[in-house]
Design an enzyme around this catalytic site. Structure first.
Site, short mmCIF file in Angstrom:
data_model
loop_
_atom_site.label_atom_id
_atom_site.label_comp_id
_atom_site.label_asym_id
_atom_site.label_seq_id
_atom_site.Cartn_x
_atom_site.Cartn_y
_atom_site.Cartn_z
N GLY A 74 40.69 -69.57 -75.61
CA GLY A 74 41.25 -69.29 -76.94
C GLY A 74 41.71 -67.85 -77.10
O GLY A 74 41.76 -67.34 -78.22
N ARG A 75 42.01 -67.21 -76.02
CA ARG A 75 42.48 -65.80 -76.03
C ARG A 75 41.42 -64.80 -76.53
O ARG A 75 41.74 -63.67 -76.85
CB ARG A 75 43.76 -65.64 -76.89
CG ARG A 75 44.95 -66.47 -76.37
CD ARG A 75 45.45 -65.88 -75.05
NE ARG A 75 46.59 -66.59 -74.48
CZ ARG A 75 46.50 -67.55 -73.55
NH1 ARG A 75 45.32 -67.94 -73.11
NH2 ARG A 75 47.58 -68.10 -73.06
#
Ligand SMILES: Cc1cc2nc3c(=O)[nH]c(=O)nc-3n(C[C@H](O)[C@H](O)[C@H](O)COP(=O)(O)O)c2cc1C
Length: 212
Positions: free
Chosen positions: A190-191
């Site tokens: 999810g970065r």
């Protein structure tokens, strides 16, 4: 060419404060050794950025040859573009991208030239053709064509046949990077990547977590 749909999610590992080495060289060696054991070609390749008098950054790959207690060593030609830039401005940034482990290591620091005796000793250990290649190349200078380059190479081979001592070119040698900072980046899902930066402050290494 539209590359918007090239996307990866990163799940290989995490980098948490509890598991960090106190000294960034130990952290670096730990990551490097685990990467090296994957058997990836040119595991020791790093991109180094330099900025000469014109103020324009330049990047290129070189091979890391030694990790010392206080520095990282690579070899090149002092008269090359990078060599000249580093003599004008010793600031350097080095970057490793270890894709298979979703890791990046970013280093800033300054360089100093290696002692000539160390350059001589290392040059002697290089394979014959690498010695001839280094002797025959005025790195970063233009040459008319490939034929002219090969002719230079062959002339050196004739002058110094295999088994003879190939003299180290005057301008060939190493630089040691003395780091001021190391940033370790571990890709996360999810970065929400992990980023930990070590900076040298009054003789001690201080760590901070950075937002991804
Ligand atoms: C995998 C790889 C390894 C390289 N290793 C070195 C090296 O150790 N030393 C070096 O001077 N150039 C090395 N090069 C070549 C440099 O990237 C660059 O082309 C050359 O040093 C000239 O750079 P300059 O004109 O900016 O000085 C390597 C290139 C690649 C792709």
């Amino acid at each position: 060419m539209d590359l918007h749909n090239i996307r990866e999610d990163y799940r290989f590992d995490s980098l948490l404060e509890a598991n960090l080495h106190k000294n960034p060289f130990d952290q670096f060696k730990n990551w490097f050794e685990t990467y090296r054991h994957l058997g990836v070609k040119d595991a020791n390749a790093m991109s180094i950025a330099t900025v000469g008098e014109d103020g324009i950054p330049q990047n290129r790959i070189v091979l890391l040859k030694e990790v010392r207690q206080d520095g990282l060593v690579f070899y090149t030609n002092y008269a090359s573009d990078k060599g000249q830039q580093l003599m004008q401005n010793p600031n350097i940034s080095a970057l490793f991208f270890w894709r298979e482990q979703e890791r990046q290591v970013r280093i800033t620091g300054t360089v100093s030239k290696m002692d000539d005796s160390e350059n001589e000793n290392y040059f002697k250990t290089r394979p014959y053709l690498s010695q001839i290649g280094a002797a025959a190349s005025d790195q970063s200078s233009p040459i008319k064509d490939r034929t002219a380059l090969e002719a230079k190479f062959q002339a050196f081979q004739q002058q110094f046949p295999e088994g003879s001592a190939v003299p180290k070119p005057e301008s060939w040698g190493g630089f040691q990077i003395t780091p001021k900072s190391f940033e370790f980046w571990q890709g996360r899902s999810g970065r929400l990547h992990d980023r930990i930066i070590y900076t040298a402050q009054e003789g001690a290494w201080v760590t901070k977590r950075l937002q991804p």
